[in-house]
Write a protein that holds these residues in place. Structure first.
Motif, short mmCIF file in Angstrom:
data_model
loop_
_atom_site.label_atom_id
_atom_site.label_comp_id
_atom_site.label_asym_id
_atom_site.label_seq_id
_atom_site.Cartn_x
_atom_site.Cartn_y
_atom_site.Cartn_z
N GLU A 89 5.36 -35.79 44.83
CA GLU A 89 5.26 -35.76 43.46
C GLU A 89 5.45 -34.12 42.99
N PRO A 91 5.73 -31.89 39.96
CA PRO A 91 5.62 -31.49 38.53
C PRO A 91 6.47 -30.62 38.10
N SER A 141 10.15 -35.37 35.56
CA SER A 141 9.70 -34.47 36.91
C SER A 141 9.94 -35.29 38.18
N GLU A 144 7.01 -37.50 39.55
CA GLU A 144 5.62 -37.41 38.93
C GLU A 144 5.56 -38.58 37.96
#
Ligand SMILES: Nc1ncnc2c1ncn2[C@@H]1O[C@H](COP(=O)(O)OP(=O)(O)O)[C@@H](O)[C@H]1O
Ligand SMILES: [Mg+2]
Lengths: 254, 439
Positions: A89, A91, A141, A144
């Motif tokens: 992930e 961000p 994102s 995310e």
């Protein structure tokens, strides 16, 4: 396309890969199976260039070039793609911007101009449909807050966008329900072609019902201990891995 | 006026007062004299001074400097271009060594917004009312020194309900060819319901001599006024900056302050303070500091909740490389009757090298009981996993780092409402990361 010879690799001083030999030719679909912790992800990490692995012996030739000499980005630019078992992930980096950057860096490497926005969006739309990837996720994102399944689809969507020569799918099927599995498998099948190759790492033979492999390899304790055709996968499904482990240990004690 | 050796010594003991300044601005001479005696009383800070613990100012003042009073300097069109922000549609006030250059500027005219030299406004009642009056400046020696001996600066006044069709870009150009201590001073007054966007950026032209800038900006927001105030600090390595920015907010006013400290001035000390004197105000303080080499970036902020029902929100983020050093001190004061205060503060840091360092501390002084306040502080390192993920898709190490730094800075840059400025900052971040990798 890819030749792995006697590949040994370690991480944190621990020997993980202990002499892998594998030949993958154009058009082929190879499945890699094996119990947890046997080194499947390590093999794909070493091929993709993850820096905490150290190759201690052996070589890997990809399309006539020494793969192990290349940076991770150059491997990708040369046409290698790994779908992560655990996608990261990030961000603040939008999915779309990320993909555009990746695509254009690969194009630049091959002396091509950056893709026009219009063309890029068209391509994006087309490939989204291929894996039924939710368009709303594009502006979010990167990974995310994505569900497990969304992350895996995103990996295959990226694969479709970047159009590599050799794609490694590390347990892309785990975390997918049966419908998602079918969609993803159908997507992968559409991407198959005579000049592309796949290495599909999986735990379950159910994926191989949809993506039919030419070869099935069993990785155990850092080595490929058995190679067969799709029937081997069925056999493993039925009998588990214990009989193979025993075979290996018997060989070792001889 | 030149110190032959340590400037610290010179301004501590030898510097003559403002008496000799009897030109156009003698209307504020009494205020200058007061400031000078305050400066004498306060003295220069040492590392024993609590507010200067992590910034050894003596170190940066030990060289010889000329206290530049009348320096003119010239700027070429090319140099000016280098100082501009591409595609930014704005008015432009160019200050060379702290002095407004009308021929290089494009100022708003005919409306209710005036931009002039501070020295030309010395008799203006606003200046009489506000000059050097901000309570938070009273304890700041550098602000006092500036008030006593500043050369010039800008006076910006926006009348009741006034707005501008585009931002005002203030470009500071520093040209000194020998070590210079330059003291610009500005006063910005927005009358009732006026709104304005101001961007300040600075460039140094000469890297052979040290430029020390000791600047003060006073901001006054009358009822319901709104100011977007962007300050971009990106001058040459051989420059040192102390900036005191102090705002006063009356009821219903909104102040959005952005501070971007980019490479590569060796010292940056920002004192940003806001006094909330009317209720229902909104205060947003955003900071982003990117530091490389041996840069030292010190942000001291102070939000003073004096009355009930005010909202302040502060987010400062820093990315530090090499041997860079960061300091963040966020003071929030909530007065005993400032009930229903919302005051939030957050400071996040990304350290990209082992030797980079950050000292961060909140100072909460909360004397009211019905308030919502929070603060937080984080230090993180670069995620190798994220970097590998990006590189494994063909994105080069440099571009990948730039994406990640941009992502880290996103909360701040996303709040910037001027697209050209957003692009400019993204490009600066890209250059910063590229520079860091090529070092
Ligand atoms: N960073 C690491 N440090 C130490 N051991 C590791 C590290 N990463 C993986 N391993 C070990 O390497 C072995 C192989 O792991 P992995 O390649 O993930 O297996 P698989 O994908 O087949 O489940 C495991 O024993 C695992 O614990
Ligand atoms: Mg695995």
């Amino acid at each position: 396309m890819l030749t792995i010879k006697n590949l040994h690799a370690e991480v944190d001083g621990k020997q993980i890969l202990k002499g892998i030999n594998l030949e993958i030719r154009k058009g082929e679909m190879h499945a890699i199976m094996g119990p947890n912790g046997s080194g499947k992800s390590s093999l794909s990490s070493v091929l993709a260039g993850r820096e905490n692995y150290t190759v201690t012996q052996g070589e890997v030739i990809f399309e006539g070039k020494n793969l192990l000499d290349m940076s991770p980005e150059d491997r990708a630019r040369e046409g290698l793609f790994m779908a992560f078992q655990y996608p990261v992930e990030i961000p603040g980096v939008s999915n779309l911007h990320f993909l555009k950057t990746a695509l254009n860096e690969i194009r630049t490497y091959h002396g091509l101009p950056a893709m026009e926005s219009k063309e890029f969006l068209k391509l994006t739309k087309e490939k989204q449909q291929l894996v039924d990837f939710n368009a709303n996720l594009m502006n979010r994102s990167l990974n995310e807050g994505f569900s497990g399944g969304e992350k895996k689809r995103n990996e295959v969507f990226q694969l479709a966008m970047l159009d590599p020569k050799l794609a490694i799918l590390d347990e892309t099927d785990s975390g997918l329900d049966i419908d998602a599995l079918r969609i993803v498998a159908a997507g992968v099948n559409k991407l198959r072609s005579a000049d592309k190759a796949f290495m599909v790492i999986t735990h379950y033979q159910r994926l191989l019902e949809y993506i039919v492999p030419d070869f099935v390899h069993v990785l155990y304790n850092g080595q490929i201990v058995k190679t067969g055709t799709k029937e081997l996968a069925l056999e493993l499904e039925e009998k588990g891995y214990d009989w193979l482990k025993e075979e290996v240990h018997q060989k070792e004690s001889v | 006026m030149t110190s032959d050796k340590s400037f610290y010594e010179f301004i501590s003991n030898g510097v003559p007062g403002p008496e000799q300044k009897v030109d156009a601005d003698n209307a504020i001479l009494p205020a200058r004299k007061l400031a000078f005696s305050r400066f004498k009383e306060l003295g220069l800070p040492t590392i024993k001074t609590e507010e200067w613990r992590y910034t050894n100012i003596q170190r940066y003042l030990k060289d010889a400097f000329t206290l530049a009073q009348e320096e003119q300097g010239t700027v070429t069109a090319e140099q000016l271009k280098a100082a501009s922000i591409p595609h930014l549609d704005s008015y432009r006030a160019v200050l060379v060594n702290g002095r407004l250059q009308a021929d290089l500027s494009v100022l708003p005219s005919g409306g209710k917004i005036t931009v002039s030299k501070l020295s030309d406004a010395a008799g203006n009642p606003q200046l009489q009312a506000w000059f050097d009056k901000h309570p938070h400046l009273q304890s700041q020696p550098f602000a006092a020194l500036n008030a006593a001996l500043f050369a010039d600066g800008l006076f910006i006044e926006a009348g009741t309900n006034a707005t501008l069709d585009k931002p005002l870009h203030i470009i500071h150009v520093y040209t000194a060819s020998t070590n210079a201590f330059i003291q610009p001073r500005h006063l910005v007054v927005l009358h009732k319901s006026a709104t304005l966007e101001v961007i300040e950026s600075a460039v140094g032209i000469n890297d052979n001599a040290i430029t020390f800038v000791n600047a003060v900006t006073e901001v006054v927001l009358e009822e319901n006024a709104e100011l977007w105030h962007y300050n971009i600090q990106n001058t040459v390595k051989n420059s040192r900056h102390i900036h005191n920015t102090s705002a006063t907010q009356k009821a219903d006013s909104r102040y959005h302050h952005f501070n971007f400290t980019l490479p590569s001035a060796e010292l940056t000390r920002n004192n940003l303070s806001v006094a909330l004197t009317g209720s229902n105000t909104e205060t947003n303080l955003h900071g982003l500091y990117l530091a490389t080499g041996t840069q030292h970036v010190d942000n001291h902020t102070f939000v003073d909740h004096l009355v009930p029902n005010c909202n302040s929100n502060e987010l400062y983020k820093g990315v530090l490389l090499d041997d860079a050093n960061g300091v963040f001190t966020g003071r929030i004061h909530v007065n005993v009757d400032a009930q229903k205060t919302n005051a939030f503060q957050q400071n996040n840091n990304l350290l990209m090298s082992e030797k980079a360092n950050i000292n961060s501390q909140p100072q909460l002084e909360i004397f009211a009981d019905d308030v919502k306040c929070s603060h937080g502080f984080t230090v993180g390192r670069f995620s190798d996993e994220a970097l590998f993920y990006l590189r494994s898709r063909g994105i080069g190490a440099e571009a990948a780092k730039s994406l990640l730094v941009n992502a880290f800075a996103f909360d701040i840059t996303d709040q910037v409402h001027i697209p050209a400025l957003q692009d400019f900052l993204a490009e600066k971040i890209r250059q910063y990361v590229a520079g860091a990798i090529n070092n």
